[in-house]
Structure formats: C-alpha cells, structure tokens
Design a protein around this motif. Structure first.
Motif, short mmCIF file in Angstrom:
data_model
loop_
_atom_site.label_atom_id
_atom_site.label_comp_id
_atom_site.label_asym_id
_atom_site.label_seq_id
_atom_site.Cartn_x
_atom_site.Cartn_y
_atom_site.Cartn_z
N MET A 245 27.74 -18.07 17.91
CA MET A 245 28.22 -17.71 16.58
C MET A 245 27.77 -16.29 16.25
O MET A 245 26.59 -15.97 16.44
N PRO A 246 28.67 -15.43 15.76
CA PRO A 246 28.27 -14.07 15.39
C PRO A 246 27.16 -14.08 14.35
O PRO A 246 27.04 -15.01 13.55
N THR A 247 26.34 -13.03 14.38
CA THR A 247 25.20 -12.96 13.48
C THR A 247 25.61 -13.04 12.03
O THR A 247 24.97 -13.73 11.21
N SER A 248 26.69 -12.34 11.65
CA SER A 248 27.13 -12.33 10.25
C SER A 248 27.53 -13.72 9.78
O SER A 248 27.20 -14.13 8.66
N LEU A 249 28.21 -14.48 10.65
CA LEU A 249 28.60 -15.84 10.28
C LEU A 249 27.39 -16.76 10.19
O LEU A 249 27.34 -17.66 9.34
N ARG A 250 26.43 -16.54 11.07
CA ARG A 250 25.21 -17.34 11.02
C ARG A 250 24.45 -17.08 9.73
O ARG A 250 23.95 -18.01 9.08
N HIS A 251 24.36 -15.81 9.34
CA HIS A 251 23.72 -15.47 8.08
C HIS A 251 24.47 -16.09 6.91
O HIS A 251 23.85 -16.61 5.97
N LEU A 252 25.80 -16.03 6.95
CA LEU A 252 26.61 -16.59 5.87
C LEU A 252 26.41 -18.09 5.75
O LEU A 252 26.23 -18.62 4.64
N ALA A 253 26.42 -18.79 6.88
CA ALA A 253 26.22 -20.24 6.87
C ALA A 253 24.84 -20.60 6.34
O ALA A 253 24.69 -21.53 5.53
N HIS A 254 23.83 -19.85 6.76
CA HIS A 254 22.46 -20.14 6.32
C HIS A 254 22.32 -19.89 4.81
O HIS A 254 21.74 -20.73 4.09
N LEU A 255 22.84 -18.77 4.33
CA LEU A 255 22.74 -18.46 2.91
C LEU A 255 23.52 -19.45 2.06
O LEU A 255 23.08 -19.86 0.98
N THR A 256 24.72 -19.83 2.54
CA THR A 256 25.53 -20.80 1.80
C THR A 256 24.80 -22.13 1.67
O THR A 256 24.79 -22.74 0.59
N TRP A 257 24.21 -22.60 2.75
CA TRP A 257 23.45 -23.85 2.71
C TRP A 257 22.25 -23.72 1.79
O TRP A 257 21.94 -24.63 1.00
N LEU A 258 21.57 -22.58 1.85
CA LEU A 258 20.40 -22.36 0.99
C LEU A 258 20.79 -22.35 -0.48
O LEU A 258 20.14 -22.99 -1.32
N GLU A 259 21.87 -21.63 -0.81
CA GLU A 259 22.32 -21.57 -2.20
C GLU A 259 22.82 -22.93 -2.69
O GLU A 259 22.68 -23.27 -3.87
N THR A 260 23.40 -23.71 -1.79
CA THR A 260 23.83 -25.06 -2.16
C THR A 260 22.64 -25.92 -2.55
O THR A 260 22.67 -26.64 -3.57
N LYS A 261 21.56 -25.87 -1.77
CA LYS A 261 20.37 -26.64 -2.08
C LYS A 261 19.74 -26.18 -3.39
O LYS A 261 19.28 -27.00 -4.20
N ILE A 262 19.72 -24.87 -3.61
CA ILE A 262 19.15 -24.34 -4.85
C ILE A 262 19.97 -24.81 -6.05
O ILE A 262 19.42 -25.21 -7.08
N PHE A 263 21.30 -24.79 -5.91
CA PHE A 263 22.17 -25.21 -7.01
C PHE A 263 21.95 -26.69 -7.34
O PHE A 263 21.86 -27.07 -8.50
N VAL A 264 21.86 -27.52 -6.32
CA VAL A 264 21.70 -28.96 -6.53
C VAL A 264 20.36 -29.27 -7.18
O VAL A 264 20.22 -30.22 -7.95
N ARG A 265 19.35 -28.46 -6.90
CA ARG A 265 18.02 -28.70 -7.46
C ARG A 265 17.92 -28.30 -8.93
O ARG A 265 16.90 -28.60 -9.57
N GLU A 266 18.93 -27.61 -9.45
CA GLU A 266 18.93 -27.23 -10.86
C GLU A 266 19.80 -28.20 -11.64
O GLU A 266 21.03 -28.09 -11.64
N PRO A 267 19.21 -29.18 -12.33
CA PRO A 267 20.00 -30.22 -13.02
C PRO A 267 20.98 -29.65 -14.04
O PRO A 267 22.11 -30.12 -14.14
N LEU A 268 20.58 -28.63 -14.79
CA LEU A 268 21.45 -28.09 -15.82
C LEU A 268 22.71 -27.47 -15.21
O LEU A 268 23.81 -27.59 -15.76
#
Length: 259
Positions: free
Chosen positions: A1-24
């Motif tokens: 997987m290209p580096t840019s896509l790997r970074h994108l996938a990692h950041l997207t997953w990270l931001e998803t977890k952060i969003f879910v952890r914020e109840p509001l």
C-alpha cells in the motif's frame, strides 16, 4: 500500500475512534437526526391515521410529507450536523495546537484534512442507514425509494457542504464560537432551500438568494432521487454542488489556518 494511503487509513481510523469517544458529537451528529426523524414521523403518521373529520382531514398532504419531505429534511439535518461537527473539531484541533503538530509530521496536509472528511461521510451514511431502519420499525411508509442512489446523493451533498465547513473553520476565531457561527451560517439556508415551499413562490429578492445557496441544489437532488427521478434530470444540481465544492475548496486552501 502506498505511504499516503497508509497514512490516510491510519488517520481515518484514529479520527473515527476519537469521534466515537466523544458522546456529545455522536449524539448531535447521529442520534439527534434519527430521533427527530422518528418523532416527527410518528406525529405525522398519527395525523394520517386519525384525520380531522370537520376539516376533511389532512391525510394526503401529510402522506406526501412522510413519503418525500421528511426523509429529505432528515437527510439535510444529517449533512448539516456533519458540517457543524467538522467545523467544531477543526477549531478545537487548531486551538489546541494539534493541527500544527500534525502538519509537522511526514503526513501531507491534504491527507490530514481528507481523513476528517472521510470520517464525516462514513457517519453520514451510517446515520442514514439508522434513519431508514428506524422508519421501517416505528412507522411503515409505503415507499419504494432507491436507497443506494439516495445515499450517494446524500454523500455528494455532504461532500459539497463540508467544503463550506472548511471555509467556516478557517475564519472562526476560537473553538467556543465554532458551532454557533456555523449554525448561524448554515441553518438559515433551510427555509430558503425549497424544502418546505417552492422557491419560485418566494419574493424575487429571496428567490435570487435561494438560487445562490448550495442547500437549494442539495434539496432538489435529494428529493428527486428519493422520488425515483433519474440522475440525468438533476445534472444541474450535481454541477452546482460540484461548483460549490470547487470554489469553497479554493477559498479554504488560501485562508485555512493551521495555527
């Protein structure tokens, strides 16, 4: 997987977890549109079942609202909630210095911003799915809507509106004012969008303003697709939303502040 896509996938997953952890954030972006859809739908469905005998009943008009107006209204709320969530998160990240630190990493700036967009689009589609399931569970409506096409139309509309969110996030002074300022800009578009009344019934000045608003074309596209009209019939709406995205993205690229 290209580096840019790997970074994108990692950041997207990270931001998803952060969003879910914020109840509001989850409540405002997911739960509120679905709950409003269910409550308003139950009220409207009840008026269809028990029409007013003295006035002749409001069944046909209410049924039309249930079959097309309410789903489009709920979809617009989903899109606007995603935009307001984006504006708030970007403002919080900037004020907390997170954007500045992210920009100093090997991850390219467009990848950072695209990850936020993908998270909002994923939750937009998920919220729409919950809305459809809730509608079928709580009040069956005799419609045969093209759900896949409608989902694509909502994602397109949300993608266009998110570009406006980046412009708002670029100029908002602090995170505390991010959501109120975004709501002040976005929500007044709703009554002028043709959602509740045709825009050609508005006074000339308001009609001209309505035709300049992106929400007008989002409502037209969503309503048309929901009622089974072909995409080709709404090529103008798609072009308008694409133009909004291009213009807003160009503006955001010039005025966006990382710190």
């Amino acid at each position: 997987m290209p580096t840019s896509l790997r970074h994108l996938a990692h950041l997207t997953w990270l931001e998803t977890k952060i969003f879910v952890r914020e109840p509001l954030g989850v409540i405002g972006s997911v739960a509120v549109p679905v709950l409003l859809f269910v409550v308003v739908g139950r009220i409207a469905a009840g008026s269809v079942e028990t029409p007013d005998v003295e006035t002749g009943g409001d069944g046909p008009g209410t049924t039309a609202f249930l079959q097309s107006g309410l789903p489009v209204f709920a979809a617009i709320l989903i899109a606007l909630s995603a935009v307001l969530s984006l504006v708030t998160i970007i403002a919080i990240y900037r004020e907390g210095g997170i954007l500045r630190r992210l920009r100093a990493t090997p991850v390219r700036p467009p990848t950072i911003l695209l990850a936020h967009v993908l998270v909002k689009l994923m939750f937009t589609a998920a919220t729409l799915a919950l809305m459809v399931l809730a509608g079928r569970r709580f009040y069956p409506v005799d419609v045969d809507a093209p759900l896949v096409s409608f989902t694509l139309a909502l994602v397109l509309a949300t993608w266009s509106l998110l570009s406006i969110g980046f412009v708002i996030a670029s100029v908002v002074p602090t995170a505390r004012f991010a959501q109120p300022l975004g709501a002040l800009i976005l929500y007044p578009m709703i009554p002028l969008s043709g959602l509740f009344a045709p825009i050609d019934m508005l006074p000339p000045a308001l009609e001209t303003l309505a035709r300049l608003l992106p929400l007008t074309y989002a409502v037209s596209l969503l309503r048309g697709i929901w009622t089974g009209e072909p995409w080709l019939a709404h090529a103008g709406d798609v072009a308008a939303l694409g133009t909004v995205f291009a213009v807003a993205t160009a503006i955001a690229s010039r005025v966006f502040r990382w710190e």
